[in-house]
Design a protein around this motif. Structure first.
Motif, PDB file in Angstrom:
ATOM      1  N   PHE A 267       0.854  -1.188   0.000  1.00 57.52           N
ATOM      2  CA  PHE A 267       0.000   0.000   0.000  1.00 57.52           C
ATOM      3  C   PHE A 267       0.888   1.235   0.000  1.00 57.52           C
ATOM      4  CE2 PHE A 267      -2.978   2.974   2.204  1.00 57.52           C
ATOM      5  CZ  PHE A 267      -4.090   2.810   1.384  1.00 57.52           C
TER       6      PHE A 267
ATOM      7  N   PRO B 148      -7.122  -6.815   2.546  1.00 52.31           N
ATOM      8  CA  PRO B 148      -6.630  -5.727   1.689  1.00 52.31           C
ATOM      9  C   PRO B 148      -7.073  -4.362   2.206  1.00 52.31           C
ATOM     10  CG  PRO B 148      -8.509  -6.801   0.658  1.00 52.31           C
ATOM     11  CD  PRO B 148      -8.165  -7.625   1.875  1.00 52.31           C
TER      12      PRO B 148
ATOM     13  N   ASP C  75      -8.870   0.370  -2.172  1.00 52.70           N
ATOM     14  CA  ASP C  75      -8.233   0.515  -3.477  1.00 52.70           C
ATOM     15  C   ASP C  75      -8.056   1.995  -3.832  1.00 52.70           C
ATOM     16  OD1 ASP C  75     -10.741   1.452  -4.304  1.00 52.70           O
ATOM     17  OD2 ASP C  75     -11.302  -0.451  -5.238  1.00 52.70           O
ATOM     18  N   GLU C  76      -7.413   2.248  -4.953  1.00 55.59           N
ATOM     19  CA  GLU C  76      -7.077   3.616  -5.347  1.00 55.59           C
ATOM     20  C   GLU C  76      -8.325   4.472  -5.557  1.00 55.59           C
ATOM     21  OE1 GLU C  76      -4.383   5.954  -8.733  1.00 55.59           O
ATOM     22  OE2 GLU C  76      -4.362   3.757  -8.597  1.00 55.59           O
ATOM     23  N   LYS C  77      -9.385   3.885  -6.101  1.00 53.38           N
ATOM     24  CA  LYS C  77     -10.617   4.639  -6.332  1.00 53.38           C
ATOM     25  C   LYS C  77     -11.196   5.148  -5.014  1.00 53.38           C
ATOM     26  CE  LYS C  77     -15.259   4.258  -8.331  1.00 53.38           C
ATOM     27  NZ  LYS C  77     -16.232   3.358  -9.018  1.00 53.38           N
TER      28      LYS C  77
END
Length: 492
Positions: A316, A337, A340-342
């Motif tokens: 990350f 996880p 995410d980038e979004k």
């Protein structure tokens, strides 16, 4: 500031991870550890403002001020407890800085992180007592001072400011004082600041080892590095080139200056024992308020190496790790996880938080944020002047506003600009050294903006409440640093 059923306070751009921690710090159990009966488990964060429920905040404020007015011993116990916790937390930061996190398992890291967060919470809940205490000491000192001199006396406000200085030097003050001494040594030796000698480089390295943590702020920036210190030395050199004496820079940042001003004020006022007692309390409060910030900064700086290791193991971006929630951080340690980038980009664009019974809901959906804005909106469109309180006396000054919501934005402050912030923390110092005036939404006379501005000799107006929402970047301002009135002369 009040609006309908809410008490509204500026809240700045704190990272999501710390907001989750703070939101869980106002439980009945945590507040009772500080001998505070009132808990405030519900609040809403929206557009850099915190909305507290009035039915919770008002009793909290009344309880704290009630203790101060009664002088029942609560305040002294509160300060003693806070300082002990501060020193323990500060030392934890030194330990974390030297810890080999690479050798720790995920389970071991989780076992270190959870008690650290709990220690943060125990500190963060009672932390908010500083705001009613700020108001109490400033108003009480002003009222008592009227028994000695008139409010029209040119030294009236100066005495109020002196009587709320910290009782001893903070590390933020010590850092600038020692940096000014380094500057004198370098200037005397004709050091080239762009090509420093090995001896000069070593001096800066020693300085960084002690004070680098200050610039990390509330996890909003990176610690001071070598180039940061050189840039600040260059700023001091510029001041000297314009006629400022280096010995004056050293004295202005020194504990001796504070002592000299205090001796002058005592000689002028000659306070009776009852007033002296209040002054002593105010100076203790100011020190506790600022030492607590330093302790938190140093602990979090040490912990930042742990956060970086967690990010590395989760593949990350380490620059994003403080914008995850506490459950997400522990999830990463359990093999889950991270966002995410979004999702992260949505958070960087805007987010809101609902704290209900100390449990936090993070909102990034623009539609839901718009709905919250309708409920919590405050109309400032017709406002062209703001009244604050003077924290460092000056004249009438004009300049262009530079709005800085966090450390990432301070590089836009140039010499001659007016720094406008919700509040300042030690990581704002490089911008404060360049500004001609400092204007802050928040803060009492014991706040960082108030104390550092007086050390720098930079006029300062605090407690404008909503200056960062009314003033726009680049607006032409006129600041009366004698009355606290800020006028918008022209929009950018």
């Amino acid at each position: 500031m009040r609006s309908g059923k809410y008490r509204i306070k500026p809240s700045g751009k704190l990272p999501i991870f710390l907001r989750f921690m703070i939101n869980s710090a106002f439980t009945k159990e945590i507040m009772e550890k500080a001998d505070i009966r009132t808990s405030m488990p519900n609040r809403t964060y929206l557009n850099h403002m915190m909305y507290w429920r009035q039915e919770e905040y008002d009793p909290f404020e009344a309880e704290i001020i009630g203790h101060a007015q009664a002088d029942d011993g609560w305040f002294e116990k509160y300060c003693d407890r806070e300082l002990k916790q501060d020193e323990h937390l500060y030392k934890q930061g030194l330990v974390y800085k030297k810890t080999d996190w690479l050798e720790k398992t995920n389970e071991e890291i989780a076992g270190i992180l959870e008690p650290l967060l709990q220690e943060y919470r125990v500190l963060a809940g009672p932390w908010y007592a500083q705001y009613p205490l700020d108001e109490y000491f400033e108003s009480t000192i002003e009222t008592k001072l009227l028994e000695y001199i008139s409010a029209s006396d040119p030294d009236f406000r100066k005495c109020v400011l002196i009587f709320t200085d910290p009782k001893q030097m903070t590390e933020v003050s010590e850092e600038r004082w020692k940096l000014a001494q380094i500057a004198k040594d370098f200037f005397s030796a004709n050091e080239d600041l762009d090509n420093l000698s090995a001896e000069a480089t070593a001096k800066i390295d020693v300085h960084l080892d002690r004070f680098a943590y200050i610039n990390r702020g509330l996890a909003t920036s990176k610690p001071y590095d070598f180039d940061d210190i050189v840039d600040r030395l260059k700023e001091m050199k510029h001041q000297v080139s314009e006629g400022k004496k280096i010995d004056d820079l050293i004295y202005d940042a020194s504990e001796q200056k504070v002592a000299d001003e205090y001796a002058w004020a005592l000689d002028k006022i000659k306070p009776r024992p009852d007033f002296q007692h209040i002054i002593d309390q105010a100076k203790l409060h100011s020190y506790v308020r600022n030492r607590r910030v330093e302790a938190f900064f140093n602990a979090d700086y040490g912990a930042s190496f742990m956060y970086a290791e967690i990010a590395k193991r989760a593949h990350f971006n380490p620059d994003w790790i403080m914008e995850v929630s506490i459950p997400e951080m522990f999830g990463a340690l359990a093999g889950k996880p991270l966002p995410d980038e979004k999702e992260m980009n949505a958070r960087f664009h805007n987010y809101a938080m609902l704290a209900r019974d100390s449990e936090t809901t993070l909102i990034t959906d623009p539609v839901k944020i718009k709905e919250l804005e309708k409920e919590y909106s405050v109309d400032n469109t017709a406002v062209n002047s703001i009244q604050g309180r003077v924290a460092c006396i000056g004249g009438i000054i004009t300049g262009r506003a530079k709005i800085c919501m966090d450390k990432k934005e301070i590089n836009k402050v140039l010499r001659g600009d007016i720094l406008v912030a919700q509040f300042t923390t030690p990581d704002f110092v490089p911008a404060m050294e360049k500004a001609v005036v400092i204007v802050a939404d928040q803060g009492g006379l014991s706040s960082h903006a108030a104390i550092v501005s007086r050390e720098l000799g930079v006029p300062c107006v605090i407690a404008t409440m909503n200056g960062t929402r009314i003033i726009h970047d680049g607006d032409l301002l006129e600041v009366n640093a004698a009355t606290g009135l800020v006028k918008i002369l022209g929009r950018a």
